[in-house]
Design a protein around this motif. Structure first.
Motif, mmCIF file in Angstrom:
data_model
loop_
_atom_site.group_PDB
_atom_site.id
_atom_site.type_symbol
_atom_site.label_atom_id
_atom_site.label_comp_id
_atom_site.label_asym_id
_atom_site.label_seq_id
_atom_site.Cartn_x
_atom_site.Cartn_y
_atom_site.Cartn_z
ATOM 1 N N ASP A 68 0.831 -1.204 0.000
ATOM 2 C CA ASP A 68 0.000 0.000 0.000
ATOM 3 C C ASP A 68 0.866 1.254 0.000
ATOM 4 O O ASP A 68 0.552 2.243 -0.673
ATOM 5 N N ARG A 69 1.943 1.229 0.761
ATOM 6 C CA ARG A 69 2.853 2.376 0.804
ATOM 7 C C ARG A 69 3.503 2.607 -0.560
ATOM 8 O O ARG A 69 3.584 3.749 -1.037
ATOM 9 N N ILE A 70 3.956 1.530 -1.197
ATOM 10 C CA ILE A 70 4.578 1.670 -2.517
ATOM 11 C C ILE A 70 3.569 2.202 -3.528
ATOM 12 O O ILE A 70 3.869 3.119 -4.302
ATOM 13 N N ALA A 71 2.373 1.636 -3.534
ATOM 14 C CA ALA A 71 1.344 2.095 -4.475
ATOM 15 C C ALA A 71 1.007 3.563 -4.241
ATOM 16 O O ALA A 71 0.801 4.331 -5.194
ATOM 17 N N TRP A 72 0.944 3.974 -2.963
ATOM 18 C CA TRP A 72 0.656 5.375 -2.648
ATOM 19 C C TRP A 72 1.767 6.287 -3.142
ATOM 20 O O TRP A 72 1.502 7.348 -3.711
ATOM 21 N N ARG A 73 3.024 5.860 -2.944
ATOM 22 C CA ARG A 73 4.156 6.663 -3.416
ATOM 23 C C ARG A 73 4.135 6.802 -4.937
ATOM 24 O O ARG A 73 4.470 7.853 -5.487
ATOM 25 N N LEU A 74 3.746 5.725 -5.616
ATOM 26 C CA LEU A 74 3.685 5.758 -7.079
ATOM 27 C C LEU A 74 2.453 6.492 -7.590
ATOM 28 O O LEU A 74 2.448 7.001 -8.717
ATOM 29 N N GLY A 75 1.386 6.505 -6.781
ATOM 30 C CA GLY A 75 0.100 7.014 -7.255
ATOM 31 C C GLY A 75 -0.571 6.052 -8.214
ATOM 32 O O GLY A 75 -1.310 6.461 -9.115
ATOM 33 N N PHE A 76 -0.329 4.730 -8.009
ATOM 34 C CA PHE A 76 -0.803 3.695 -8.924
ATOM 35 C C PHE A 76 -1.967 2.917 -8.316
ATOM 36 O O PHE A 76 -2.047 2.737 -7.095
ATOM 37 N N ASP A 77 -2.820 2.405 -9.209
ATOM 38 C CA ASP A 77 -3.807 1.395 -8.829
ATOM 39 C C ASP A 77 -3.063 0.084 -8.609
ATOM 40 O O ASP A 77 -1.986 -0.146 -9.192
ATOM 41 N N GLN A 78 -3.624 -0.823 -7.789
ATOM 42 C CA GLN A 78 -2.941 -2.089 -7.537
ATOM 43 C C GLN A 78 -3.947 -3.210 -7.328
ATOM 44 O O GLN A 78 -5.103 -2.987 -6.963
ATOM 45 N N ILE A 79 -3.458 -4.435 -7.548
ATOM 46 C CA ILE A 79 -4.222 -5.639 -7.244
ATOM 47 C C ILE A 79 -3.224 -6.700 -6.779
ATOM 48 O O ILE A 79 -2.105 -6.785 -7.301
ATOM 49 N N ALA A 80 -3.613 -7.500 -5.773
ATOM 50 C CA ALA A 80 -2.717 -8.506 -5.205
ATOM 51 C C ALA A 80 -3.327 -9.891 -5.339
ATOM 52 O O ALA A 80 -4.549 -10.062 -5.300
ATOM 53 N N ALA A 81 -2.461 -10.904 -5.474
ATOM 54 C CA ALA A 81 -2.903 -12.294 -5.570
ATOM 55 C C ALA A 81 -2.021 -13.148 -4.669
ATOM 56 O O ALA A 81 -0.834 -13.330 -4.953
ATOM 57 N N GLU A 82 -2.597 -13.667 -3.590
ATOM 58 C CA GLU A 82 -1.836 -14.494 -2.659
ATOM 59 C C GLU A 82 -1.792 -15.928 -3.150
ATOM 60 O O GLU A 82 -2.796 -16.502 -3.560
ATOM 61 N N GLY A 83 -0.603 -16.514 -3.087
ATOM 62 C CA GLY A 83 -0.415 -17.889 -3.518
ATOM 63 C C GLY A 83 0.003 -18.777 -2.365
ATOM 64 O O GLY A 83 -0.440 -18.605 -1.228
ATOM 65 N N ARG A 84 0.887 -19.749 -2.634
ATOM 66 C CA ARG A 84 1.329 -20.689 -1.619
ATOM 67 C C ARG A 84 2.198 -20.014 -0.563
ATOM 68 O O ARG A 84 2.987 -19.115 -0.878
ATOM 69 N N ASP A 85 2.073 -20.480 0.667
ATOM 70 C CA ASP A 85 2.924 -20.020 1.769
ATOM 71 C C ASP A 85 2.862 -18.510 1.955
ATOM 72 O O ASP A 85 3.824 -17.894 2.431
ATOM 73 N N GLY A 86 1.729 -17.909 1.569
ATOM 74 C CA GLY A 86 1.577 -16.474 1.740
ATOM 75 C C GLY A 86 2.288 -15.630 0.709
ATOM 76 O O GLY A 86 2.218 -14.399 0.756
ATOM 77 N N ARG A 87 3.012 -16.267 -0.213
ATOM 78 C CA ARG A 87 3.714 -15.511 -1.256
ATOM 79 C C ARG A 87 2.684 -14.813 -2.134
ATOM 80 O O ARG A 87 1.682 -15.423 -2.549
ATOM 81 N N THR A 88 2.935 -13.546 -2.446
ATOM 82 C CA THR A 88 1.937 -12.719 -3.108
ATOM 83 C C THR A 88 2.524 -12.000 -4.313
ATOM 84 O O THR A 88 3.582 -11.365 -4.207
ATOM 85 N N SER A 89 1.843 -12.124 -5.442
ATOM 86 C CA SER A 89 2.172 -11.348 -6.637
ATOM 87 C C SER A 89 1.275 -10.125 -6.688
ATOM 88 O O SER A 89 0.076 -10.209 -6.380
ATOM 89 N N VAL A 90 1.844 -9.004 -7.082
ATOM 90 C CA VAL A 90 1.111 -7.734 -7.110
ATOM 91 C C VAL A 90 1.361 -7.036 -8.437
ATOM 92 O O VAL A 90 2.494 -7.013 -8.948
ATOM 93 N N LEU A 91 0.292 -6.486 -8.984
ATOM 94 C CA LEU A 91 0.411 -5.632 -10.161
ATOM 95 C C LEU A 91 -0.009 -4.223 -9.768
ATOM 96 O O LEU A 91 -1.046 -4.027 -9.127
ATOM 97 N N MET A 92 0.811 -3.251 -10.165
ATOM 98 C CA MET A 92 0.499 -1.837 -9.993
ATOM 99 C C MET A 92 0.611 -1.152 -11.347
ATOM 100 O O MET A 92 1.479 -1.515 -12.154
ATOM 101 N N THR A 93 -0.245 -0.183 -11.594
ATOM 102 C CA THR A 93 -0.206 0.508 -12.884
ATOM 103 C C THR A 93 -0.727 1.934 -12.751
ATOM 104 O O THR A 93 -1.599 2.204 -11.917
#
Length: 253
Positions: free
Chosen positions: A46-71
């Protein structure tokens, strides 16, 4: 045909305590799309997205590992792809930027450079390619970005320079690095955006002992224009991976 800049970045264990340095590294690239893996901490992303001023979406996978797209554009659709033989985390999304439509897959594959783990990564690659098959069939411009934990067939690797955390696994594997996963992705029609001699010598891991390129941006239906690894002093401290910064030329506007 307009150009879009894509950043692929493994931010290491959620990026906890490093949100602002990570954001500074990313901001300096002037990205249109940011693909993060190990973005497991929601406050950091959330902090990174706020600094960028980007929209974001997150996808949690195995062991809590999460891929995120910001644009800086709009996320039109997104799917969290989970299940047996899928990557550790895999996010598929469609973004619209200045009238340009681009599909983006953010992937994180299983680690360790062994033949046994390469079989796992091959299944993950098969799942990723199957998931993106509709985009390929439709001729939809898209990119695959993230940490594939795999060595390119053309990369020159100095085994003596391997990071201490990697060297025992390579020695146990007969001092060889498996290279089938990246080969399979390229044979499916994807173009490694890191071109020419750069593809042979570029390294993204580790930032303290750079010896391997594990992080990639692959293009399909769009033309690679430029790709580099950001290795400045801040990037060296912000994570154990350097980010990949790729520019692709996308048809239509």
């Amino acid at each position: 045909m307009p150009d879009l800049r894509v950043v692929a970045y493994n931010i290491l264990d959620g990026g906890i305590g490093r949100a602002d340095p990570l954001a500074e590294v990313i901001l300096a690239q002037k990205p249109d799309v940011v693909c993060l893996v190990e973005a497991d901490d929601h406050e950091v992303r959330d902090r990174i997205a706020w600094r960028l001023g980007f929209d974001q979406i997150a996808a949690e996978g195995r062991d809590g590992r999460t891929s995120v797209l910001m644009t800086r554009g709009t996320i039109a659709t997104s799917v969290n792809v989970t299940g047996d033989d899928k990557p550790r985390s895999l996010l598929l999304a469609e973004v619209a930027i200045d009238g340009i439509q681009l599909g983006v897959a953010v992937a994180h594959f299983t680690g360790r450079p062994s033949n046994e783990r390469e079989l796992v990564r091959q299944r993950e690659a098969d799942a990723l390619l199957a998931t993106c098959a509709a985009w390929r069939s439709a001729g939809r411009p898209h990119v695959l970005a993230g940490d594939f934990n795999s060595t390119s067939p053309g990369q020159r690797v100095d085994l003596d320079a391997l990071p201490p955390k990697v060297r025992p696994h390579v020695e146990a594997n007969g001092n060889t690095l498996p290279r089938d996963v990246i080969r399979a992705i390229v044979e499916a029609g994807y173009v490694d955006t890191m071109l020419g001699d750069d593809a042979s010598h570029a390294t993204t891991f580790t930032t303290q002992h750079p010896a391997l390129r594990l992080d990639y941006v692959f293009a399909h239906g769009c033309e690679p224009v430029d790709c580099r690894v950001e290795t400045d002093r801040l990037a060296k401290a912000a994570s154990d991976h350097f980010p990949v910064v790729a520019t692709v030329r996308v048809p239509g506007a």
